[in-house]
Design a protein around this motif. Structure first.
Motif, short mmCIF file in Angstrom:
data_model
loop_
_atom_site.label_atom_id
_atom_site.label_comp_id
_atom_site.label_asym_id
_atom_site.label_seq_id
_atom_site.Cartn_x
_atom_site.Cartn_y
_atom_site.Cartn_z
N LEU A 13 -46.49 -80.41 25.11
CA LEU A 13 -45.33 -80.99 24.75
C LEU A 13 -45.17 -81.29 23.53
O LEU A 13 -44.42 -80.39 22.77
N GLU A 14 -46.78 -80.83 22.93
CA GLU A 14 -47.21 -81.10 21.59
C GLU A 14 -46.52 -78.98 21.10
O GLU A 14 -45.68 -79.48 19.91
N ILE A 15 -46.89 -78.06 22.16
CA ILE A 15 -46.28 -77.01 21.85
C ILE A 15 -45.20 -76.73 21.67
O ILE A 15 -44.48 -76.35 20.31
N ASN A 16 -44.63 -77.19 22.33
CA ASN A 16 -42.99 -77.05 22.87
C ASN A 16 -42.13 -78.15 21.21
O ASN A 16 -40.97 -78.10 20.97
N THR A 17 -43.05 -79.20 20.86
CA THR A 17 -41.98 -79.65 20.47
C THR A 17 -41.91 -79.22 18.68
O THR A 17 -41.53 -79.19 17.60
N LYS A 18 -43.68 -79.22 18.83
CA LYS A 18 -43.41 -78.69 17.23
C LYS A 18 -42.87 -76.99 16.68
O LYS A 18 -42.17 -77.33 15.70
N LYS A 19 -42.45 -76.14 17.71
CA LYS A 19 -41.52 -75.35 17.62
C LYS A 19 -39.84 -75.95 17.55
O LYS A 19 -39.86 -75.09 16.85
N LEU A 20 -39.46 -76.75 18.04
CA LEU A 20 -39.03 -77.21 17.96
C LEU A 20 -38.89 -78.21 16.45
O LEU A 20 -37.50 -77.29 15.93
N VAL A 21 -39.63 -78.48 15.76
CA VAL A 21 -39.18 -78.76 15.10
C VAL A 21 -39.03 -77.88 14.10
O VAL A 21 -38.08 -78.44 12.56
N ASP A 23 -38.06 -75.44 14.30
CA ASP A 23 -37.62 -74.36 14.26
C ASP A 23 -35.89 -74.21 13.78
O ASP A 23 -34.87 -74.07 13.07
N MET A 24 -36.15 -75.84 14.06
CA MET A 24 -34.03 -76.68 13.90
C MET A 24 -34.58 -78.18 13.25
O MET A 24 -33.61 -78.33 12.50
N LEU A 25 -35.43 -78.42 13.44
CA LEU A 25 -35.16 -80.41 12.83
C LEU A 25 -36.09 -80.91 11.75
O LEU A 25 -35.13 -81.43 11.03
N GLY A 26 -37.12 -80.08 11.39
CA GLY A 26 -37.98 -80.12 10.03
C GLY A 26 -36.22 -80.53 8.98
O GLY A 26 -36.41 -81.28 8.12
N GLY A 27 -35.88 -79.00 8.75
CA GLY A 27 -34.90 -79.07 7.45
C GLY A 27 -33.87 -80.52 7.37
O GLY A 27 -33.87 -81.26 6.63
N GLN A 28 -33.33 -79.88 8.98
CA GLN A 28 -32.54 -81.27 9.41
C GLN A 28 -33.10 -82.70 8.86
O GLN A 28 -31.50 -83.50 8.65
N TYR A 29 -33.92 -83.31 9.12
CA TYR A 29 -34.77 -84.60 9.00
C TYR A 29 -34.93 -84.99 7.23
O TYR A 29 -34.87 -85.42 7.07
N LEU A 30 -35.36 -83.66 7.04
CA LEU A 30 -35.74 -83.88 5.18
C LEU A 30 -34.52 -84.06 4.64
O LEU A 30 -34.27 -85.23 3.83
N SER A 31 -33.31 -84.16 5.26
CA SER A 31 -32.06 -83.54 4.80
C SER A 31 -31.08 -85.04 4.82
O SER A 31 -30.65 -85.26 4.50
N ALA A 103 -40.44 -89.50 26.25
CA ALA A 103 -41.45 -89.15 25.55
C ALA A 103 -40.92 -88.19 25.00
O ALA A 103 -41.65 -87.73 23.68
N GLU A 104 -40.03 -87.54 25.45
CA GLU A 104 -39.83 -85.07 24.65
C GLU A 104 -38.72 -86.17 23.18
O GLU A 104 -39.38 -85.74 22.35
N VAL A 105 -38.30 -87.13 23.73
CA VAL A 105 -37.89 -87.37 21.91
C VAL A 105 -38.33 -88.09 21.55
O VAL A 105 -38.18 -87.99 20.12
N THR A 106 -39.15 -88.32 21.62
CA THR A 106 -40.23 -90.06 20.73
C THR A 106 -41.22 -89.01 19.93
O THR A 106 -41.56 -89.11 19.01
N ALA A 107 -41.28 -87.67 21.06
CA ALA A 107 -42.48 -86.83 20.54
C ALA A 107 -41.91 -85.87 18.93
O ALA A 107 -42.04 -85.60 18.25
N GLN A 108 -40.54 -85.73 19.23
CA GLN A 108 -40.03 -84.66 18.56
C GLN A 108 -39.65 -85.81 17.53
O GLN A 108 -39.57 -85.21 15.93
N GLY A 277 -33.48 -81.13 22.68
CA GLY A 277 -33.21 -81.01 21.23
C GLY A 277 -32.01 -80.46 20.46
O GLY A 277 -32.07 -80.59 19.35
N MET A 278 -31.27 -79.78 20.87
CA MET A 278 -30.03 -78.96 20.26
C MET A 278 -29.77 -80.61 20.28
O MET A 278 -28.57 -80.38 18.43
N ALA A 279 -29.08 -81.34 21.35
CA ALA A 279 -28.15 -82.69 20.85
C ALA A 279 -29.06 -83.47 20.17
O ALA A 279 -28.09 -84.34 18.43
N LEU A 280 -30.12 -83.31 19.33
CA LEU A 280 -30.56 -84.13 18.51
C LEU A 280 -30.53 -82.63 17.11
O LEU A 280 -30.06 -84.10 15.74
N GLN A 281 -30.73 -82.14 16.93
CA GLN A 281 -30.31 -81.23 15.90
C GLN A 281 -28.69 -81.36 15.27
O GLN A 281 -29.05 -81.48 14.26
#
Length: 295
Positions: A13-21, A23-31, A103-108, A277-281
């Motif tokens: 879960l950590e590996i998949n989540t970190k990649k998602l964060v 690739d996609m979520l990090g910048g969106q979260y910050l904005s 669990a997945e979305v909480t980790a993301q 992950g795409m839905a969250l982005q």
């Protein structure tokens, strides 16, 4: 002591989540999630056009000259996640249960927050408060949070959002971004939600299986309410029965969505078997656009 199986699941879960964060979520979260408010920075001499209400009268009296307070945006943010562990989350008509999506979305959310240097906390609940994890920073804390979520065996079975929202007010005093991860199969929590929304930035993360809106024609089926244990035999081959069920569920979900709209709350819908992950982005992007329009 964590089992080898749980450790393997956590690592995956950590590996998949970190990649998602990354690739996609990090910048969106910050904005979308900046500071939680304005913090006092310094004082400077009054200038024509300054807001009179910002005058620091104590400094003005000492210096015999008008001074105003200067504020800056607080960068530190507290992200708090209310996580529903009720029995209804164990349902899943696909290869994935609603609890696994939870669990997945909480980790993301948690990894997005610590990547941004924010603190993350969580409250696990059913019809009682199961566990409180105070907000902290860092990977070790997030891994512990996710491990607790995946391994915890709740004592309650039903959902009590009112209780969770009341506990939230006692758990954190400062304004925070609060994600409510639940299937929201509960009633009577509207007033508590309204009160909490005035203090915090509440974001409902609705976990919903497609079969909860309508079920297929598969003949006589014995259904059991996972939270109450109530059993009933339903003839799913009857078009009238299926339509009645669909209408009842649509009314329930419409009332829930209208409540979120009245309280001006952004929400996101996630489902087992979907690209969540795409839905969250997409949610982060839509929220950023809305905030820019209202800024």
């Amino acid at each position: 002591m964590l089992s080898k199986e749980l450790i393997a699941k956590l690592r995956h879960l950590e590996i998949n989540t970190k990649k998602l964060v990354s690739d996609m979520l990090g910048g969106q979260y910050l904005s979308v999630f900046k500071g939680s408010g304005m913090a006092f920075s310094e004082v400077r001499p009054y200038q024509p056009g300054d807001e009179i209400r910002l005058i620091d009268w104590n400094v003005t009296a000492r210096m015999n000259e008008a001074f105003v307070k200067i504020f800056s945006e607080e960068r530190e943010l507290t992200v708090f996640i209310l996580v529903d562990l009720s029995s209804s989350l164990q349902f899943g008509s696909f290869l994935q249960s609603k609890a696994e999506v939870c669990a997945e979305v909480t980790a993301q959310i948690a990894f997005s927050a610590i990547t941004n240097g924010d603190r993350v906390g969580a409250l696990l609940f059913t019809d009682r408060i199961e566990k409180l994890l105070v907000p902290k920073r860092g990977r070790k804390h997030v891994m512990r949070l996710i491990a607790d979520l995946m391994s915890y065996v709740p004592t309650g079975t039903q959902t009590n959002l009112s209780l969770a929202l009341t506990a939230l007010s006692h758990a954190i005093s400062r304004r925070s971004v609060v994600f409510i991860v639940s299937d929201f199969l509960d009633q009577g929590f509207e007033d508590k939600l309204k009160v909490a929304s005035k203090k915090h930035d509440l974001i409902p993360v609705v976990i919903e299986d497609s079969f909860e809106r309508a079920f297929p024609s598969v003949g006589l089926v014995s259904f059991e309410d996972s939270e109450t244990g109530e059993r009933m035999l339903i003839d799913t081959s009857s078009p009238a029965v299926r339509e009645q069920f669909r209408l009842q569920r649509e009314q329930f979900f419409h009332a829930r969505d209208q409540l979120f709209k009245r309280l001006n709350m952004d929400g996101v819908l996630l489902s087992p078997g979907e690209a969540n992950g795409m839905a969250l982005q997409q949610f982060f992007r839509a929220r950023a656009r809305r905030l820019r329009k209202t800024a």
